[in-house]
Design an enzyme around this catalytic site. Structure first.
Site, PDB file in Angstrom:
ATOM      1  CD  GLU A   2      -3.045  -0.643  -0.273  1.00 53.26           C
ATOM      2  OE1 GLU A   2      -3.023   0.495  -0.518  1.00 53.26           O
ATOM      3  OE2 GLU A   2      -3.356  -1.699  -0.963  1.00 53.26           O
TER       4      GLU A   2
ATOM      5  CB  SER B 102      16.328  -8.754  -9.233  1.00 52.32           C
ATOM      6  OG  SER B 102      16.594  -7.311  -9.553  1.00 52.32           O
TER       7      SER B 102
ATOM      8  CG  HIS C 220       6.553  -9.966 -11.197  1.00 52.80           C
ATOM      9  ND1 HIS C 220       7.366 -11.223 -11.005  1.00 52.80           N
ATOM     10  CD2 HIS C 220       7.453  -9.076 -11.355  1.00 52.80           C
ATOM     11  CE1 HIS C 220       8.583 -10.815 -11.070  1.00 52.80           C
ATOM     12  NE2 HIS C 220       8.630  -9.465 -11.373  1.00 52.80           N
ATOM     13  CB  SER C 221       7.079  -6.273  -9.098  1.00 51.62           C
ATOM     14  OG  SER C 221       6.881  -5.778 -10.178  1.00 51.62           O
TER      15      SER C 221
HETATM   16  C1  LIG Z   1      18.349 -12.123 -16.626  1.00 51.40           C
HETATM   17  C2  LIG Z   1      16.979 -11.375 -16.545  1.00 51.40           C
HETATM   18  N1  LIG Z   1      15.990 -11.535 -17.391  1.00 51.40           N
HETATM   19  C3  LIG Z   1      14.793 -10.873 -17.140  1.00 51.40           C
HETATM   20  C4  LIG Z   1      14.394 -10.336 -15.882  1.00 51.40           C
HETATM   21  C5  LIG Z   1      13.082  -9.775 -15.619  1.00 51.40           C
HETATM   22  N2  LIG Z   1      12.298 -10.590 -14.805  1.00 51.40           N
HETATM   23  C6  LIG Z   1      12.263 -10.136 -13.463  1.00 51.40           C
HETATM   24  S1  LIG Z   1      11.504 -11.119 -12.529  1.00 51.40           S
HETATM   25  C7  LIG Z   1      11.003 -11.987 -13.766  1.00 51.40           C
HETATM   26  C8  LIG Z   1      10.135 -13.293 -13.856  1.00 51.40           C
HETATM   27  C9  LIG Z   1      10.851 -14.357 -12.881  1.00 51.40           C
HETATM   28  O1  LIG Z   1      10.111 -15.387 -12.532  1.00 51.40           O
HETATM   29  P1  LIG Z   1      10.327 -16.545 -11.511  1.00 51.40           P
HETATM   30  O2  LIG Z   1      11.535 -16.888 -11.717  1.00 51.40           O
HETATM   31  O3  LIG Z   1       9.159 -17.555 -11.715  1.00 51.40           O
HETATM   32  O4  LIG Z   1      10.110 -15.728 -10.072  1.00 51.40           O
HETATM   33  P2  LIG Z   1       8.926 -15.267  -9.419  1.00 51.40           P
HETATM   34  O5  LIG Z   1       8.778 -13.863  -9.729  1.00 51.40           O
HETATM   35  O6  LIG Z   1       7.705 -15.897 -10.051  1.00 51.40           O
HETATM   36  O7  LIG Z   1       9.123 -15.500  -7.991  1.00 51.40           O
HETATM   37  C10 LIG Z   1      11.590 -11.674 -15.101  1.00 51.40           C
HETATM   38  C11 LIG Z   1      11.450 -12.342 -16.426  1.00 51.40           C
HETATM   39  C12 LIG Z   1      15.494 -10.161 -15.103  1.00 51.40           C
HETATM   40  N3  LIG Z   1      15.294  -9.780 -13.934  1.00 51.40           N
HETATM   41  N4  LIG Z   1      16.714 -11.002 -15.393  1.00 51.40           N
END
Ligand SMILES: Cc1ncc(C[n+]2csc(CCOP(=O)(O)OP(=O)(O)O)c2C)c(N)n1
Ligand SMILES: [Mg+2]
Length: 450
Positions: free
Chosen positions: A120, A206, A335-336
């Site tokens: 929030e 990340s 997701h975020s």
């Molecule tokens: C190398 C790279 N590619 C793309 C991204 C963008 N990105 C951030 S989180 C995400 C999804 C990751 O999903 P998952 O591993 O299933 O984790 P969750 O978010 O579901 O916990 C992506 C594609 C990134 N951070 N790093």
């Protein structure tokens, strides 16, 4: 044969062995491989002719058949509790005792309350970014509680509960998310990118899967030190598609590293659902291909997560080998704060997991059945935990941001000329244009620019 192998799961520990290298190997072949012939013997022995290719442990066949993943069932999902919190097989109840189970439950609910407040606060523009862990609390606390506090953690980003279990308190979380003067990263990281050397939790980066080969490197070091510690490396099922994930799994297998790969399979990688992410038997299904003992667990069953992580830890130490855990769960939140999941999934789907299969309500029911929790305790803890969260939140918001010089320090022992000149340029710029920046929010900056 595949099916009978798979279902001879007598206990979760036993299942590690079944799902290791020999999972798809017929017992007769597994036996023969130990009596492999030397090259010279192979030339003369025609009665026991077997392929002699380096690394091979197969028999010949004259049947032309592809091996397809649909030929056998998926690896089963280990669980301890029903969705209603009752124990299915008493021998699997870890009986953690009132103090430990209460600590786990309080941790899970505290994380949930904190997530609501910080989510929030981002919506209101008070912090820049946030990621919730709604629905995944069981994977954090079930696994963290089964490790030793000096086992090394490499996280992805959605594992706030793990560092909280280690002792990273609410104030530290809030200070980090606000990027204020007391944040232990000096405001240099995005929110939720926690880390703490004293708590053996490596700072989050990340960029997906980069933590995985790094974690294997650390585990290799542990192995060489023979220090009795393990590394745990968390990652999502989406991150498992990165090349770094392959490199990490294969290095860990071939170097026999004491590392627990802990995959949180929460159904989505931002908007990509699992059926677009892979075609095989999930992430655990890959383990045998790498020669890694693997297991799939119900990630919403905190006790099951505890059991498999404890067993994995023992396996890593006793065998000096890696383990792959795939914890099946569901990402209830977006997701975020940069995502709106209503664009790619239905409200009904989310509601199902929230109402029918939530790790917090399941653990609560288990505790109620055992007489360890009740409505009065719930009410009291809800009020108390919310008070604690808001207190830390208010305190964090009042603190100034670190001085801008902190952007330039700690890179080198002594600041080199090029960084010094960039810092001087920034200060000169701020001096001229200070009315365009929130100067007063930054520690001692107003005085410096006068
Ligand atoms: C190398 C790279 N590619 C793309 C991204 C963008 N990105 C951030 S989180 C995400 C999804 C990751 O999903 P998952 O591993 O299933 O984790 P969750 O978010 O579901 O916990 C992506 C594609 C990134 N951070 N790093
Ligand atoms: Mg995911």
């Amino acid at each position: 044969m595949f099916k009978s192998c798979l279902f001879r799961v007598l206990s979760f520990q036993r299942s590690f062995r079944l799902l290791a290298n020999d999972r798809y190997v017929r017992p007769s072949i597994a036996r023969c491989s130990s009596s492999k012939l030397s090259t010279s013997e192979a030339k003369v022995n025609t009665n026991n002719d077997r392929p002699q290719f380096p690394g091979s442990r197969s028999e010949w066949t004259q049947k032309l058949a592809f091996t397809r993943n649909t030929d056998y069932d998926g690896i089963p999902v280990y669980r301890v509790m029903n969705r209603d919190g009752s124990i299915i097989d008493e021998s699997q109840d870890p009986n953690l005792g009132e103090a430990k189970i209460t600590k786990i439950y309080k941790g899970m609910t505290l994380l949930n309350t904190m997530d609501r407040v910080l989510y929030e606060s981002q919506r209101q523009g008070r912090i820049s970014f946030y990621m919730t862990s709604f629905g995944e609390e069981g994977t954090h606390f079930g696994s963290a509680a089964a490790l030793n506090d000096d086992d090394l953690v490499f996280g992805q980003y959605r594992e706030g509960g793990v560092i909280m279990w280690r002792g990273f308190n609410l104030q530290q979380v809030m200070d980090q998310c606000y990027g204020n003067i007391d944040g232990n990263d000096k405001g240099r990281q995005m929110p939720v990118h926690y880390g703490d050397k004293n708590l053996h939790f490596v700072t989050i980066s990340s960029t997906l899967a980069t933590q995985m080969p790094q974690a294997v490197g650390a585990a290799y070091h542990f192995k060489r030190q023979a220090n009795g510690k393990v590394v745990i490396c968390y990652f999502g099922e989406g991150a498992s598609s990165e090349g770094d994930a392959h490199a990490a799994l294969n290095f860990a297998a071939t170097l026999d590293c004491p590392i627990i790969f802990f995959c949180r399979n929460n159904g989505y990688a931002i908007s990509t659902p699992t059926h677009e992410q892979y075609r095989g038997d999930g992430i655990a299904g890959r383990g045998s291909g790498y020669g890694i003992a693997s297991i799939r667990v119900d990630g919403n069953d905190t006790l099951a997560v505890y059991n498999v992580t404890a067993a994995a830890r023992n396996y890593c130490i006793e065998e000096s080998k890696p383990v792959l855990i795939e914890a099946m769960t569901y990402r209830i939140g977006h997701h975020s704060t940069s995502d709106d999941s209503s664009a790619y999934r239905s409200v009904d789907e989310v509601r199902y997991w929230h109402q029918q299969d939530h790790p917090i309500s399941r653990l609560r029911k288990y505790m109620e059945l055992k007489g360890l929790w009740d409505d009065a305790k719930e009410k009291e803890w809800k009020e108390e935990s919310r008070r604690q969260v808001l207190q830390a939140f208010v305190a964090a918001e009042k603190k100034p941001k670190p001085n801008v010089i902190e952007m330039f320090t700690d890179v080198y022992n002594e600041m080199p000329d090029n960084l010094r000149s960039q810092y001087n340029d920034l200060k000169a710029h701020l001096k001229v244009y200070k009315e365009h920046y929130p100067i007063k929010n930054f520690n001692e900056l107003t005085e410096e620019l006068c």
